[in-house]
Enzyme design. Sequence first.
Site, short mmCIF file in Angstrom:
data_model
loop_
_atom_site.label_atom_id
_atom_site.label_comp_id
_atom_site.label_asym_id
_atom_site.label_seq_id
_atom_site.Cartn_x
_atom_site.Cartn_y
_atom_site.Cartn_z
N LYS A 1 -23.28 32.36 87.85
CA LYS A 1 -22.03 32.38 86.58
C LYS A 1 -22.93 31.52 85.49
O LYS A 1 -22.78 30.35 85.65
CB LYS A 1 -20.91 31.95 87.20
CG LYS A 1 -19.81 31.73 85.99
CD LYS A 1 -18.65 31.30 86.35
CE LYS A 1 -17.70 31.03 85.12
NZ LYS A 1 -16.35 30.53 85.59
N ALA B 1 -10.83 33.11 83.61
CA ALA B 1 -9.90 31.88 82.95
C ALA B 1 -8.88 32.33 82.39
O ALA B 1 -8.50 33.44 81.68
CB ALA B 1 -11.09 31.48 81.88
N GLY B 2 -7.76 31.47 82.51
CA GLY B 2 -6.40 31.42 82.09
C GLY B 2 -5.43 32.26 82.46
O GLY B 2 -4.23 32.32 82.39
N GLY C 1 -8.36 27.05 82.57
CA GLY C 1 -7.20 26.05 83.08
C GLY C 1 -5.90 26.15 82.21
O GLY C 1 -5.20 25.21 82.62
N ASN D 1 -9.25 30.32 89.45
CA ASN D 1 -9.33 29.09 90.19
C ASN D 1 -8.10 28.11 90.05
O ASN D 1 -7.65 27.93 90.67
CB ASN D 1 -10.77 28.47 89.65
CG ASN D 1 -11.05 26.96 90.49
OD1 ASN D 1 -10.45 26.74 91.39
ND2 ASN D 1 -12.02 26.30 89.80
N THR D 2 -8.12 27.49 88.90
CA THR D 2 -7.02 26.67 88.42
C THR D 2 -5.66 27.13 89.14
O THR D 2 -4.95 26.10 89.86
CB THR D 2 -6.72 26.47 87.04
OG1 THR D 2 -7.94 25.68 86.57
CG2 THR D 2 -5.68 25.32 86.98
#
Lengths: 253, 67
Positions: free
Chosen positions: A94, A181-182, A155, A203-204
């Site tokens: 990535k 993301a987000g 995040g 992830n987050t």
Amino acid sequence: MLKIGDKEFSSRLLSGTGKFRDKNDIKKMLEKSGSQIITIALRRVNLENPQDNVLNYIPKHITLLPNTSGARNADEAVRIANIAREAGCGDFIKIEVIHDAKYLMPDNEETIKATKILAKDGFTVLPYIMPDIVTCKKLEDAGASVVMPLGSPIGSNAGLQTKSILEMIIENSNIPVIVDAGIGLPSHAANAMEIGADAVLINTAIATSSNPALAGEAFSLAVRAGRMAYLSKLQKQSQYANASSPLTGFLNL
Amino acid sequence: MIKIKLNNKDKDIEENSSISALIELLELNPHSIVTEVNLNIIQKDKREDYILNDGDKVEIITFLGGG
């Protein structure tokens, strides 16, 4: 099936290893979510206080997706990619080139440069980018296996703030589009899949929940629901009502 | 003694030290790290024979959680 490089995956949920309070939760999350690809990061060992290697917590059948976080330009990203491959992580990479500390926005130009070099060198390249159609075309030409435009800042849990551009990218891309993301809620993930994304990377939202295994399962159901909705070609919104029952009176036909 | 750059900091080590000896000195788990000398990766099975020289830039890297 989701095809990335020469591998096929039944799960369209990619996960990450960052921010877990207890690394033992990673394995449980993978089991419950069915995620088959997980991101990892590389860093110098802190010699005063050596950290635990996160690879010890990831089952062997999971495909590793090392990221180049920490890279501020293409050269650094290429170097990190080579270390990851030499270390036996496989050839998925990535690309993440960031030098904006406030919003953590990726540098698309350096990302294209790194993609060119690494794709030529046999890597399966998954570049993380600011959503932009021109960049996506250039990445395709450079040999990227997918494009990974962001939904909102890393995040932030702010969802698909870039939705209209994501839709344009999805419509025009010849390679899989993974929204990265987000994404903070299963409804965000479902929405990304409804508009035709091939997969999402989360992830987050999963790692920082109080129960990552349960959150992982929730996101995986949302991804499946969104994918099925996309495949079943649900109809567009309308400003007016559209009767679902016959419009004739009850007794006078 | 010779001077190397270890993870970008100066470090004095015995002459004729191998990478394996350095790892032992640092009390690191040899299985959970990647070693790089002057930007070249030194594979696990080569660490025992790789003797460090004065001025070598040594990086010891590991895998951490990340998204």
